[in-house]
Design a protein around this motif. Structure first.
Motif, PDB file in Angstrom:
ATOM      1  N   ILE A 213     -14.343  -8.694  11.796  1.00 34.41           N
ATOM      2  CA  ILE A 213     -14.857  -7.764  12.804  1.00 34.41           C
ATOM      3  C   ILE A 213     -14.133  -6.422  12.660  1.00 34.41           C
ATOM      4  CG2 ILE A 213     -15.142  -7.308  15.266  1.00 34.41           C
ATOM      5  CD1 ILE A 213     -15.062 -10.351  15.695  1.00 34.41           C
ATOM      6  N   PRO A 214     -14.863  -5.364  12.336  1.00 32.91           N
ATOM      7  CA  PRO A 214     -14.229  -4.052  12.144  1.00 32.91           C
ATOM      8  C   PRO A 214     -13.932  -3.357  13.474  1.00 32.91           C
ATOM      9  CG  PRO A 214     -16.578  -3.886  11.728  1.00 32.91           C
ATOM     10  CD  PRO A 214     -16.308  -5.337  12.030  1.00 32.91           C
ATOM     11  N   ASN A 215     -12.982  -3.919  14.230  1.00 35.95           N
ATOM     12  CA  ASN A 215     -12.646  -3.357  15.539  1.00 35.95           C
ATOM     13  C   ASN A 215     -11.544  -2.297  15.424  1.00 35.95           C
ATOM     14  OD1 ASN A 215     -10.372  -4.911  15.024  1.00 35.95           O
ATOM     15  ND2 ASN A 215     -10.992  -6.554  16.394  1.00 35.95           N
ATOM     16  N   GLU A 216     -11.086  -1.842  16.573  1.00 34.95           N
ATOM     17  CA  GLU A 216     -10.078  -0.777  16.608  1.00 34.95           C
ATOM     18  C   GLU A 216      -8.789  -1.202  15.917  1.00 34.95           C
ATOM     19  OE1 GLU A 216      -7.671   1.894  19.943  1.00 34.95           O
ATOM     20  OE2 GLU A 216      -9.517   0.842  20.509  1.00 34.95           O
ATOM     21  N   GLU A 217      -8.394  -2.458  16.131  1.00 37.59           N
ATOM     22  CA  GLU A 217      -7.163  -2.979  15.518  1.00 37.59           C
ATOM     23  C   GLU A 217      -7.282  -2.991  13.997  1.00 37.59           C
ATOM     24  OE1 GLU A 217      -3.290  -4.271  15.504  1.00 37.59           O
ATOM     25  OE2 GLU A 217      -4.492  -3.557  17.210  1.00 37.59           O
ATOM     26  N   PHE A 218      -8.459  -3.375  13.502  1.00 36.97           N
ATOM     27  CA  PHE A 218      -8.691  -3.410  12.058  1.00 36.97           C
ATOM     28  C   PHE A 218      -8.574  -2.009  11.468  1.00 36.97           C
ATOM     29  CE2 PHE A 218     -11.635  -2.835   8.500  1.00 36.97           C
ATOM     30  CZ  PHE A 218     -11.140  -3.771   7.598  1.00 36.97           C
ATOM     31  N   PHE A 219      -9.196  -1.027  12.117  1.00 38.36           N
ATOM     32  CA  PHE A 219      -9.168   0.337  11.573  1.00 38.36           C
ATOM     33  C   PHE A 219      -7.805   1.014  11.748  1.00 38.36           C
ATOM     34  CE2 PHE A 219     -13.779   0.060  11.183  1.00 38.36           C
ATOM     35  CZ  PHE A 219     -13.930   0.702   9.952  1.00 38.36           C
ATOM     36  N   LYS A 220      -6.984   0.470  12.614  1.00 34.79           N
ATOM     37  CA  LYS A 220      -5.602   0.941  12.695  1.00 34.79           C
ATOM     38  C   LYS A 220      -4.884   0.621  11.382  1.00 34.79           C
ATOM     39  CE  LYS A 220      -1.373   0.491  15.444  1.00 34.79           C
ATOM     40  NZ  LYS A 220      -0.729  -0.198  16.597  1.00 34.79           N
ATOM     41  N   LYS A 221      -5.153  -0.590  10.860  1.00 36.55           N
ATOM     42  CA  LYS A 221      -4.592  -0.990   9.569  1.00 36.55           C
ATOM     43  C   LYS A 221      -5.160  -0.128   8.444  1.00 36.55           C
ATOM     44  CE  LYS A 221      -4.348  -4.928   6.385  1.00 36.55           C
ATOM     45  NZ  LYS A 221      -4.691  -6.356   6.166  1.00 36.55           N
ATOM     46  N   VAL A 222      -6.467   0.158   8.506  1.00 36.16           N
ATOM     47  CA  VAL A 222      -7.107   0.985   7.487  1.00 36.16           C
ATOM     48  C   VAL A 222      -6.460   2.374   7.444  1.00 36.16           C
ATOM     49  CG1 VAL A 222      -9.247   2.101   6.744  1.00 36.16           C
ATOM     50  CG2 VAL A 222      -9.308  -0.230   7.661  1.00 36.16           C
ATOM     51  N   LYS A 223      -6.224   2.952   8.613  1.00 33.05           N
ATOM     52  CA  LYS A 223      -5.633   4.288   8.672  1.00 33.05           C
ATOM     53  C   LYS A 223      -4.203   4.294   8.145  1.00 33.05           C
ATOM     54  CE  LYS A 223      -8.512   6.026  12.466  1.00 33.05           C
ATOM     55  NZ  LYS A 223      -8.544   6.544  13.862  1.00 33.05           N
ATOM     56  N   GLU A 224      -3.462   3.218   8.407  1.00 32.04           N
ATOM     57  CA  GLU A 224      -2.096   3.113   7.884  1.00 32.04           C
ATOM     58  C   GLU A 224      -2.122   3.063   6.358  1.00 32.04           C
ATOM     59  OE1 GLU A 224       0.886   3.294   9.384  1.00 32.04           O
ATOM     60  OE2 GLU A 224      -0.264   3.825  11.192  1.00 32.04           O
ATOM     61  N   ARG A 225      -3.089   2.343   5.811  1.00 29.23           N
ATOM     62  CA  ARG A 225      -3.220   2.259   4.349  1.00 29.23           C
ATOM     63  C   ARG A 225      -3.628   3.610   3.759  1.00 29.23           C
ATOM     64  NH1 ARG A 225      -3.763  -3.229   2.531  1.00 29.23           N
ATOM     65  NH2 ARG A 225      -2.129  -4.311   3.695  1.00 29.23           N
ATOM     66  N   MET A 226      -4.459   4.343   4.490  1.00 31.73           N
ATOM     67  CA  MET A 226      -4.843   5.681   4.023  1.00 31.73           C
ATOM     68  C   MET A 226      -3.606   6.584   3.925  1.00 31.73           C
ATOM     69  SD  MET A 226      -8.101   5.845   3.362  1.00 31.73           S
ATOM     70  CE  MET A 226      -9.625   4.944   3.694  1.00 31.73           C
ATOM     71  N   LYS A 227      -2.747   6.515   4.926  1.00 32.25           N
ATOM     72  CA  LYS A 227      -1.509   7.291   4.895  1.00 32.25           C
ATOM     73  C   LYS A 227      -0.643   6.899   3.703  1.00 32.25           C
ATOM     74  CE  LYS A 227      -1.072   7.852   9.941  1.00 32.25           C
ATOM     75  NZ  LYS A 227      -0.232   7.475  11.125  1.00 32.25           N
ATOM     76  N   LEU A 228      -0.665   5.618   3.381  1.00 30.87           N
ATOM     77  CA  LEU A 228       0.156   5.102   2.294  1.00 30.87           C
ATOM     78  C   LEU A 228      -0.220   5.726   0.950  1.00 30.87           C
ATOM     79  CD1 LEU A 228       2.405   2.983   1.796  1.00 30.87           C
ATOM     80  CD2 LEU A 228       0.598   1.316   1.345  1.00 30.87           C
ATOM     81  N   VAL A 229      -1.499   6.063   0.775  1.00 34.49           N
ATOM     82  CA  VAL A 229      -1.953   6.681  -0.478  1.00 34.49           C
ATOM     83  C   VAL A 229      -2.114   8.192  -0.328  1.00 34.49           C
ATOM     84  CG1 VAL A 229      -3.070   4.577  -1.300  1.00 34.49           C
ATOM     85  CG2 VAL A 229      -4.399   6.219   0.036  1.00 34.49           C
ATOM     86  N   ASN A 230      -1.409   8.747   0.664  1.00 33.87           N
ATOM     87  CA  ASN A 230      -1.390  10.208   0.896  1.00 33.87           C
ATOM     88  C   ASN A 230      -2.753  10.784   1.254  1.00 33.87           C
ATOM     89  OD1 ASN A 230       1.317  10.151   0.364  1.00 33.87           O
ATOM     90  ND2 ASN A 230       1.195  11.150  -1.631  1.00 33.87           N
ATOM     91  N   LEU A 231      -3.502  10.040   2.049  1.00 33.24           N
ATOM     92  CA  LEU A 231      -4.781  10.537   2.558  1.00 33.24           C
ATOM     93  C   LEU A 231      -4.695  10.668   4.071  1.00 33.24           C
ATOM     94  CD1 LEU A 231      -7.461   8.485   0.572  1.00 33.24           C
ATOM     95  CD2 LEU A 231      -6.961  10.927   0.339  1.00 33.24           C
ATOM     96  N   ASP A 232      -5.346  11.686   4.600  1.00 31.16           N
ATOM     97  CA  ASP A 232      -5.440  11.842   6.044  1.00 31.16           C
ATOM     98  C   ASP A 232      -6.283  10.695   6.598  1.00 31.16           C
ATOM     99  OD1 ASP A 232      -6.409  12.689   8.655  1.00 31.16           O
ATOM    100  OD2 ASP A 232      -5.622  14.663   8.150  1.00 31.16           O
ATOM    101  N   PRO A 233      -5.823  10.020   7.655  1.00 27.15           N
ATOM    102  CA  PRO A 233      -6.594   8.908   8.234  1.00 27.15           C
ATOM    103  C   PRO A 233      -8.011   9.306   8.625  1.00 27.15           C
ATOM    104  CG  PRO A 233      -4.382   8.949   9.154  1.00 27.15           C
ATOM    105  CD  PRO A 233      -4.525  10.207   8.341  1.00 27.15           C
ATOM    106  N   ASP A 234      -8.225  10.595   8.911  1.00 22.07           N
ATOM    107  CA  ASP A 234      -9.560  11.055   9.295  1.00 22.07           C
ATOM    108  C   ASP A 234     -10.561  11.010   8.148  1.00 22.07           C
ATOM    109  OD1 ASP A 234      -8.673  11.486  11.839  1.00 22.07           O
ATOM    110  OD2 ASP A 234      -8.270  13.632  11.552  1.00 22.07           O
TER     111      ASP A 234
END
Length: 323
Positions: free
Chosen positions: A122-143
């Motif tokens: 389920i792609p809920n808010e908690e799931f996308f919190k993890k996605v945004k953290e991973r985006m930061k990890l590869v030097n991408l803006d979470p947006d």
């Protein structure tokens, strides 16, 4: 040391109107937990077919025989439903041309949501919190997840794909030609990030497929050289790059451009001839048509000989003088 993947005598052919193309023909190798195995060779050697056969067997690919044991389970015998359950979770892939996979009419967030729903997530808010953290990890803006793919550069798309392919922390990640369309600095970044994923245990182990042997010095623990659907040589990265034994591997290494040599002083080496047609190919060493050491023994398939530190070579003419 635990083996994440143990492949034994695997054969995967392409079925055509004229017969079978022996793309993967009796291949045996393994990957240890925490290891990055680099696979290199010329176009058509079977390296991408090998990677794709482990994640999704689809026509015209045909599984003929052999095993591919992932954590002790032979994935070649799994049903489509069983394979779907482990794909992306236990084994995942960054496919070749992955940057073209995005729909220009969907935001990245929608693309991710559709993908994970297929795997019961389920792609809920908690799931996308993890996605945004991973985006930061590869030097991408979470947006970035709110953008369309056409708004991203090639390097940004590649990093987004890296995040998506590793969201479920797979045991084995297959990275297929992920640096081929990138400039040198982007290649280095991608290699460093994949190593970081391994070190952070986001990915347990990895297969890194490339036609550029030089790139493997940045990422691979061991290197497997393939030629015409078979393994030519396997060994530690420093061994393969600095002391190769197989004539084909030696030729590949000699063809790598050197940064400190001028073209007027020394020209790049090339391998004469072309790879053989794998359609109903006859027995024998497949490199013999281009090999300077070829002789009558090469009319039979060479056994894989093992040397120090697990260095393996498939050549009749290697061993006597440790050449």
């Amino acid at each position: 040391m635990n083996k994440v993947l143990d492949v034994k005598n695997l054969k995967v052919y392409y079925k055509t109107l004229k017969g079978y193309v022996k793309a993967i023909d009796d291949v045996t190798f393994h990957i240890n937990q925490g290891e990055i195995l680099g696979i290199a060779g010329e176009s058509g050697c079977g390296k991408s077919t090998l990677g794709n056969s482990l994640i999704l067997l689809k026509p015209p690919m045909n599984y003929i025989s052999g095993e591919a044991n992932l954590n002790g389970i032979n994935i070649m015998n799994l049903s489509k439903k069983e394979m779907k359950n482990i794909r992306f979770k236990n084994i995942s892939i960054i496919p070749q041309y992955a940057m073209d996979a995005f729909s220009p009419t969907k935001r990245i967030k929608t693309f991710i949501s559709d993908l994970v729903r297929e795997h019961g997530i389920i792609p809920n808010e908690e799931f996308f919190k993890k996605v945004k953290e991973r985006m930061k990890l590869v030097n991408l803006d979470p947006d970035v997840i709110d953008r369309y793919s056409v708004e991203l550069s090639g390097g940004m798309k590649q990093r987004v794909i890296m995040v998506i392919s590793t969201l479920l922390d797979p045991d084995l990640l297959i990275a297929d030609e992920v640096t081929s369309a990138l400039d040198v600095s982007s290649q280095r970044f991608v290699c460093n990030m994949l190593v970081k994923f391994r070190d952070m245990n986001i990915v347990k182990s990895m297969i890194f497929i490339t036609h550029d042997v030089a790139v493997l010095n940045q990422i691979a623990d061991r290197i497997m050289i393939m030629y015409a659907g078979r393994i030519a040589e396997i060994g530690k990265t420093e061994t393969i790059l600095n002391n190769p034994k197989h004539p084909y591997t030696k030729a590949l290494i000699k063809a790598i451009p050197k940064s400190d040599i001028r073209i007027k002083e020394k020209k790049l080496s090339s391998i004469k001839g072309t790879p053989p047609n794998l359609l109903n190919i006859e027995e024998g060493c497949r490199f013999r048509f281009r090999c300077p050491l070829a002789n009558e023994k090469c009319l039979k398939n060479p056994p894989i000989k093992t040397y120090e530190d697990g260095h393996q070579v498939a050549c009749w003419n290697v061993g006597e003088n440790n050449e």
